[in-house]
Scaffold this active site. Sequence first.
Site, PDB file in Angstrom:
ATOM      1  N   ILE A 300      -3.693 -10.356   1.836  1.00 12.62           N
ATOM      2  CA  ILE A 300      -4.632 -10.407   0.722  1.00 12.62           C
ATOM      3  C   ILE A 300      -5.119 -11.830   0.500  1.00 12.62           C
ATOM      4  O   ILE A 300      -6.322 -12.088   0.346  1.00 12.62           O
ATOM      5  CB  ILE A 300      -3.991  -9.853  -0.561  1.00 12.62           C
ATOM      6  N   TYR A 324       3.280 -21.500   9.623  1.00 16.90           N
ATOM      7  CA  TYR A 324       2.413 -20.951  10.663  1.00 16.90           C
ATOM      8  C   TYR A 324       1.285 -20.116  10.073  1.00 16.90           C
ATOM      9  O   TYR A 324       0.135 -20.201  10.518  1.00 16.90           O
ATOM     10  CB  TYR A 324       3.230 -20.111  11.645  1.00 16.90           C
ATOM     11  N   LYS A 416       3.197  -0.483  -7.457  1.00 15.17           N
ATOM     12  CA  LYS A 416       4.651  -0.345  -7.594  1.00 15.17           C
ATOM     13  C   LYS A 416       5.154  -0.876  -8.928  1.00 15.17           C
ATOM     14  O   LYS A 416       6.330  -0.718  -9.270  1.00 15.17           O
ATOM     15  CB  LYS A 416       5.348  -1.048  -6.425  1.00 15.17           C
ATOM     16  N   LYS A 428       6.992  -7.504 -10.621  1.00 13.09           N
ATOM     17  CA  LYS A 428       5.532  -7.617 -10.741  1.00 13.09           C
ATOM     18  C   LYS A 428       5.052  -7.108 -12.102  1.00 13.09           C
ATOM     19  O   LYS A 428       4.098  -7.649 -12.680  1.00 13.09           O
ATOM     20  CB  LYS A 428       4.847  -6.839  -9.613  1.00 13.09           C
ATOM     21  N   VAL A 459      -2.452  -1.916   1.376  1.00 15.32           N
ATOM     22  CA  VAL A 459      -3.582  -2.394   2.164  1.00 15.32           C
ATOM     23  C   VAL A 459      -3.299  -2.100   3.627  1.00 15.32           C
ATOM     24  O   VAL A 459      -2.241  -2.448   4.154  1.00 15.32           O
ATOM     25  CB  VAL A 459      -3.801  -3.903   1.941  1.00 15.32           C
ATOM     26  N   LEU A 460      -4.253  -1.452   4.277  1.00 16.00           N
ATOM     27  CA  LEU A 460      -4.070  -1.080   5.682  1.00 16.00           C
ATOM     28  C   LEU A 460      -3.854  -2.305   6.553  1.00 16.00           C
ATOM     29  O   LEU A 460      -4.616  -3.274   6.486  1.00 16.00           O
ATOM     30  CB  LEU A 460      -5.292  -0.322   6.185  1.00 16.00           C
ATOM     31  N   SER A 462      -1.578  -4.564   6.531  1.00 15.48           N
ATOM     32  CA  SER A 462      -0.973  -5.778   5.998  1.00 15.48           C
ATOM     33  C   SER A 462       0.405  -5.996   6.609  1.00 15.48           C
ATOM     34  O   SER A 462       1.050  -5.063   7.098  1.00 15.48           O
ATOM     35  CB  SER A 462      -0.865  -5.699   4.476  1.00 15.48           C
ATOM     36  N   ARG A 562      14.552   4.574   1.435  1.00 12.43           N
ATOM     37  CA  ARG A 562      15.274   3.305   1.380  1.00 12.43           C
ATOM     38  C   ARG A 562      15.467   2.888  -0.073  1.00 12.43           C
ATOM     39  O   ARG A 562      14.748   3.366  -0.956  1.00 12.43           O
ATOM     40  CB  ARG A 562      14.501   2.241   2.156  1.00 12.43           C
ATOM     41  N   GLU A 565      12.653   2.726  -3.116  1.00 10.11           N
ATOM     42  CA  GLU A 565      11.435   3.449  -2.782  1.00 10.11           C
ATOM     43  C   GLU A 565      11.239   4.667  -3.672  1.00 10.11           C
ATOM     44  O   GLU A 565      12.184   5.280  -4.153  1.00 10.11           O
ATOM     45  CB  GLU A 565      11.454   3.901  -1.319  1.00 10.11           C
TER      46      GLU A 565
END
Length: 640
Positions: A300, A324, A416, A428, A459-460, A462, A562, A565
């Site tokens: 993002i 990096y 979430k 969050k 987001v696809l 990510s 998990r 989730e």
Amino acid sequence: MAASPRILLNLGLDAVLGALAVPVAAWLASPGAALGAAPAHAAAAVAAGAALLLLAGLPFGLPRQYWRYAGPKEMLAVAGAAAIAAGLFAAGAAAIGLPPSPNAAFPAIHALVLAALLAGARGAARRRHVRPETAGTPTALLVGNGDAADLFMRALDRQRAPEFRVLGILARHARQAGRRIQGQAILGTVEEAESVLEQLRAAGRTPSLIVLADPDLQGEALERLLDAADRQGVALRRAPRPTALDPAARPGESGSRRIELRPVAIEDLLDRPQVPLDREGMARLIQGRRVLVTGAGGTIGGELARQVAALGPASLTLLDHGEYALYQIDLELAETHPAVTRRAVLADVRDAARMSRLIAEIRPDLVFHAAALKHVPMVENDPLEGLQTNAQGTRIVADAARAAGCRVMVFISTDKAVNPTSVMGASKRLAEMYCQGLDVAARQSGHGMRCVTVRFGNVLGSTGSVVPLFRRQLERGGPLTVTHPDMRRYFMTVREAVGLVLQASVVGAEDAEDRPPELRDGGIFVLDMGQPVKIVDLARRMIRLAGLRPEEDVDIRFTGLRPGEKLFEEMFHGQEPPRPTRFSGLMVATPRTADPALIGRAIDEVSAAARAGQTEVALAQLGRLVPEFDHNADGVAPHG
């Protein structure tokens, strides 16, 4: 510069055809009549016909034509040259008083004969080089509008050894049905794909694959086409974008690029029509401003940096704690937007002293706060790190930005945070509450930093998300791992998500009558994510897109939920029902908020417990601050 042998050959052949056209036209105009009063006159007429055609052909580029690739454009040039050559010939004959035929229609007949001879010779050359269709050559059904299909077939025709041949076309619009492009029939529309495939199968002409030449075919229309191809057992591949094709390359040269077909990406299926965005408002918000993006090395944050850079900020500061990732986005922007004043900063948003000094030095007008620990299982393994980064880090950035006189801070949140079952989601939500409190205080006082909170789902593509995981598992031959058969998630492309984040920033930053009234009460923006997608369906779709069969070629294995989730993510909880806004793609919610001073002190207490390694104390405090936090620490699926 000397003319090439091909140009000299074209000139010689056109001269012969120009010479031949004169006696043929004269005979057609006046059968049985002699050409000219004497043999010398006839020879002069033939020579003049050849010379005038060569002269008329120069402005139309006839000597430079590749006959084997002659198409409509070349045929128009032939017609123009024939008409002018016939006109010049008639004018010259009349001037010297030696008409080649008593028939007044001779000039028109001459032009038609010339055009027929020239076009026929070029057509014969093209046909001579048409590759014979053999039973072993794979066939393809082409999907695309007129321009896209034409460009693709021209590029395919220039391949020395094409891997397939086109047997028909599917158009985007019904009005194109029945027409032909490059000699290939438009058999129907994309919506009629299944019936067209059934007709071809009945005729024994089932294509080996379907090639998408239209780069704009995405979303639901593409998904329906893929379903039809699946049912008929036909593979689906996407052609290169038109700009990557070689339709205008010098024919016959070995440098023509090979057409590389690629699988359809899952992002293409889930992509939705672009909603209209206020580009002028975005430019007004960002152009000439100092902008800071935290988490700039992430998915993002990186896309935010790209789109902000394109809007012409006065300066752009990229902040990340990963060396990096920060290097990569900084290098990319140096190449794509070299004129933008840019600075890459290695820093941790949890370091209050460092952030305070840095932001005071930068004095940003806008801060996009995307830095976060977002991977649910990782934060469950190290919950104190998640609390420090997501809650305390947000407070540190917000306080430093406010102290430096920042105009707007945009906080990137997550679905979430709604009825959270994970530490990541609850942390969050706590950060949301602090930003909401700051925003309410600023709006009520009429001054101070606005805090715009934007909440959205997955987001696809990510980092750490399911799509890259499935791709990696497919490359290894499977199996694809899904936690639960009923797991559902909202998905959006990163380009669409960030475009809507910038749209929300414009709406939240400016005071206007058409702004959502909920913002005065701590309203936050929620992106319209469409319908949730079952993860197991996503896995099956990706297997099929790879040309394989789910459960046969590649297994799907269920591994269990998990820790942290949920089966179903929510964009709102019961006490914050969604309200649409007049801005496409944006909804607004009004979750509970509180005085920012109180929330700030509570975050400090949670952070102190986290720094002391007191996990149970920190999570207990988190539970009191976010009472809807129902921690699924063991990864147990709900019953019923």
